[in-house]
Design a protein around this motif. Structure first.
Motif, PDB file in Angstrom:
ATOM      1  N   LEU A   7      38.082  39.927  40.642  1.00 47.48           N
ATOM      2  CA  LEU A   7      38.355  39.737  41.908  1.00 47.48           C
ATOM      3  C   LEU A   7      39.746  39.490  42.273  1.00 47.48           C
ATOM      4  CD1 LEU A   7      35.277  37.808  42.412  1.00 47.48           C
ATOM      5  CD2 LEU A   7      35.103  40.149  42.473  1.00 47.48           C
ATOM      6  N   GLY A  53      34.017  37.639  39.034  1.00 43.49           N
ATOM      7  CA  GLY A  53      33.044  37.607  39.893  1.00 43.49           C
ATOM      8  C   GLY A  53      32.132  37.732  38.372  1.00 43.49           C
ATOM      9  N   THR A  65      27.680  38.891  37.118  1.00 43.60           N
ATOM     10  CA  THR A  65      25.948  38.971  37.892  1.00 43.60           C
ATOM     11  C   THR A  65      25.708  39.339  36.737  1.00 43.60           C
ATOM     12  OG1 THR A  65      24.992  40.223  39.137  1.00 43.60           O
ATOM     13  CG2 THR A  65      26.782  41.299  37.943  1.00 43.60           C
ATOM     14  N   ASN A 114      24.965  36.720  41.810  1.00 49.32           N
ATOM     15  CA  ASN A 114      25.924  36.438  41.470  1.00 49.32           C
ATOM     16  C   ASN A 114      26.538  35.865  41.234  1.00 49.32           C
ATOM     17  OD1 ASN A 114      27.450  37.219  44.246  1.00 49.32           O
ATOM     18  ND2 ASN A 114      26.122  38.898  43.565  1.00 49.32           N
ATOM     19  N   THR A 115      27.752  35.391  40.432  1.00 47.94           N
ATOM     20  CA  THR A 115      28.938  33.931  40.983  1.00 47.94           C
ATOM     21  C   THR A 115      30.564  33.812  40.973  1.00 47.94           C
ATOM     22  OG1 THR A 115      28.943  31.584  41.613  1.00 47.94           O
ATOM     23  CG2 THR A 115      28.452  32.597  39.335  1.00 47.94           C
ATOM     24  N   MET A 116      31.053  33.034  41.093  1.00 49.10           N
ATOM     25  CA  MET A 116      32.748  33.971  40.454  1.00 49.10           C
ATOM     26  C   MET A 116      33.020  32.132  39.989  1.00 49.10           C
ATOM     27  SD  MET A 116      34.737  31.303  42.133  1.00 49.10           S
ATOM     28  CE  MET A 116      36.128  32.213  42.996  1.00 49.10           C
ATOM     29  N   THR A 175      33.524  32.344  49.455  1.00 47.12           N
ATOM     30  CA  THR A 175      32.346  32.580  48.608  1.00 47.12           C
ATOM     31  C   THR A 175      31.233  31.503  49.223  1.00 47.12           C
ATOM     32  OG1 THR A 175      33.359  31.973  46.270  1.00 47.12           O
ATOM     33  CG2 THR A 175      30.726  31.648  46.648  1.00 47.12           C
ATOM     34  N   THR A 204      37.811  39.391  49.398  1.00 43.31           N
ATOM     35  CA  THR A 204      36.704  39.517  48.813  1.00 43.31           C
ATOM     36  C   THR A 204      35.022  38.776  49.675  1.00 43.31           C
ATOM     37  OG1 THR A 204      37.463  40.529  47.103  1.00 43.31           O
ATOM     38  CG2 THR A 204      35.213  39.830  46.750  1.00 43.31           C
ATOM     39  N   VAL A 246      31.901  36.597  47.988  1.00 42.26           N
ATOM     40  CA  VAL A 246      30.644  36.560  46.817  1.00 42.26           C
ATOM     41  C   VAL A 246      29.194  36.228  47.446  1.00 42.26           C
ATOM     42  CG1 VAL A 246      30.421  35.540  44.670  1.00 42.26           C
ATOM     43  CG2 VAL A 246      32.603  35.934  44.610  1.00 42.26           C
ATOM     44  N   THR A 247      28.349  36.506  47.555  1.00 42.80           N
ATOM     45  CA  THR A 247      27.219  35.905  48.545  1.00 42.80           C
ATOM     46  C   THR A 247      26.077  35.136  47.531  1.00 42.80           C
ATOM     47  OG1 THR A 247      26.128  38.334  48.845  1.00 42.80           O
ATOM     48  CG2 THR A 247      28.250  37.223  50.157  1.00 42.80           C
ATOM     49  N   TYR A 281      29.774  42.332  45.276  1.00 40.05           N
ATOM     50  CA  TYR A 281      30.765  41.830  45.977  1.00 40.05           C
ATOM     51  C   TYR A 281      31.047  42.169  47.240  1.00 40.05           C
ATOM     52  CZ  TYR A 281      30.586  39.579  41.508  1.00 40.05           C
ATOM     53  OH  TYR A 281      30.183  39.509  40.254  1.00 40.05           O
TER      54      TYR A 281
END
Length: 302
Positions: A26, A32, A34, A39-41, A165, A203, A205-206, A212
Motif C-alpha cells: 500500500l 494490506g 486478505t 482484510n486488514t493492514m 483504516t 487508500t 482499508v475497510t 482496498y
C-alpha cells in the motif's frame, strides 16, 4: 432459495493462492492482507510492525506468515479498530509478550464484558475523540467520531502514508453489508462517509472482501446510501399504513403486524424507486431490502 447474480469482475479482488492470503503493498511500508472474506493492514516501522486487528478468518498463523513474507521485524503493536470478534478474535493467537494492544476505552469495556478469551484486553487505552501516537517516527491518528458502527469504532489515519483504516465502514465496489453494516445509529453512518472524506488519504482499508478503496470509493458509497434515503423517503410519503394493513388482511387488534406489513410495503416501494447501480457496484441485489428497511425506519424515527 434466492438466486443471486454473479459478482462482476470489477467488484472482485485478487485470486487467493494456496498460502491462504494475499499481501498487497500500500506504500510507505504499509501492506494490506486478505484471504478474500476479510482484510486488514500492517505497517513496518523502524523497529517493528504495527498491525490493525487480528481477524479469525486470517488467523494468527496466516497473519504472521503475511508479515514475515515482507519483513523479519517483530510485531510490536496491535491496534483494535473496534470490539467485534470477527475482526479481533484471533488476537489470542499472537505472541503478546511485550505487545502493546491499543484501543479506545469503550472497546476495552466491551471486551471485558464479553469474557471472550479470544480477544485479549488492550493494555493501552484512551478516552475522548482523538489519540495520536508516534511509533518509531510514524504518526498514527486514532479518531472516535461517533457510533457509526459501534461504540469505540475508530478511524485510524497514517497521514504521512496517506492511509486510512476504517474497518466495517463500507466495502469498495460493493453496497453496504446487512443493515448498513449493522450500524448502531443510521444518521451517524451517513455522517461517517462525510467524515472519511475530510482525511487526506489515497487508500482506505475497510475490513471485508479483498479490495482496498480510494476517496472515490467512499464518495460512491455515500452517493449510493443517499439514493437509499431518497427512495425510502419517497416510499414513506406514498405508502399508507392502514391501506397496507387492509391489503394484507391484518386483524384490527394486531398493531405490530400492521407495522410489519406497512414497512414491508414501504421497502418494496423504495426498491422500485431506487436507480440502477449494477454498473457501478456489485451485489446490489443482496442486501437492498435490508438496507432500505434500516434507512426507512431511520427516516421515519430519527
Amino acid at each position: 432459495m434466492a438466486a443471486f447474480k454473479p459478482m462482476p469482475d470489477f467488484a472482485l479482488g485478487p485470486d487467493v493462492p494456496e498460502s491462504g492470503f494475499v499481501v498487497t503493498e500500500l506504500g510507505g511500508g504499509a501492506y494490506g492482507v486478505t484471504e478474500g472474506m476479510v482484510n486488514t493492514m500492517f505497517l513496518e516501522t523502524t523497529n517493528g510492525v504495527v498491525l490493525v486487528d487480528a481477524p479469525p478468518h486470517l488467523g494468527g498463523e496466516r497473519l504472521l506468515a503475511a508479515i514475515e513474507s515482507v519483513t523479519d521485524k517483530p510485531l510490536t503493536h496491535l491496534i483494535y479498530s473496534h470490539a467485534h470478534a470477527d475482526h479481533i478474535g484471533a488476537a489470542h493467537q499472537l505472541d503478546r509478550s511485550g505487545l502493546q494492544i491499543i484501543a479506545h476505552e469503550m472497546t476495552g469495556r466491551f471486551i471485558e464484558e464479553a469474557h471472550d478469551e479470544r480477544r485479549p484486553l488492550p493494555n493501552v487505552t484512551f478516552t475522548g475523540r482523538r489519540e495520536t501516537l508516534d511509533i518509531d517516527g510514524t504518526r498514527f491518528v486514532m479518531d472516535y467520531t461517533g457510533d457509526w458502527h459501534m461504540p469505540g469504532n475508530l478511524f485510524i489515519h497514517v497521514p504521512e502514508r496517506k492511509l486510512l483504516t476504517a474497518i466495517d465502514s463500507f466495502t469498495p465496489k460493493n453496497p453496504p453489508f446487512f443493515r448498513l453494516v449493522f450500524s448502531a445509529h443510521v444518521p451517524a453512518y451517513f455522517k461517517a462517509m462525510d467524515q472519511m472524506l475530510e482525511y487526506d488519504f489515497e487508500t482506505v482499508v475497510t475490513g471485508h472482501m479483498a479490495l482496498y478503496g480510494t476517496p472515490e470509493d467512499v464518495a460512491t458509497n455515500r452517493e449510493y446510501i443517499n439514493d437509499l434515503r431518497r427512495s425510502a423517503t419517497g416510499a414513506l410519503q406514498t405508502v399508507d399504513l392502514q391501506e397496507a394493513a387492509a391489503a394484507a388482511d391484518v386483524p384490527g387488534n394486531n398493531k405490530q403486524a400492521e407495522l410489519k406489513v406497512w414497512m414491508d410495503a414501504v421497502v418494496a416501494r423504495a426498491a422500485e424507486l431506487m436507480p440502477a447501480w449494477d454498473k457501478r457496484i456489485g451485489g446490489t441485489d443482496i442486501f437492498l431490502t435490508d438496507n432500505l428497511n434500516a434507512v426507512a425506519w431511520s427516516v421515519a424515527n430519527d
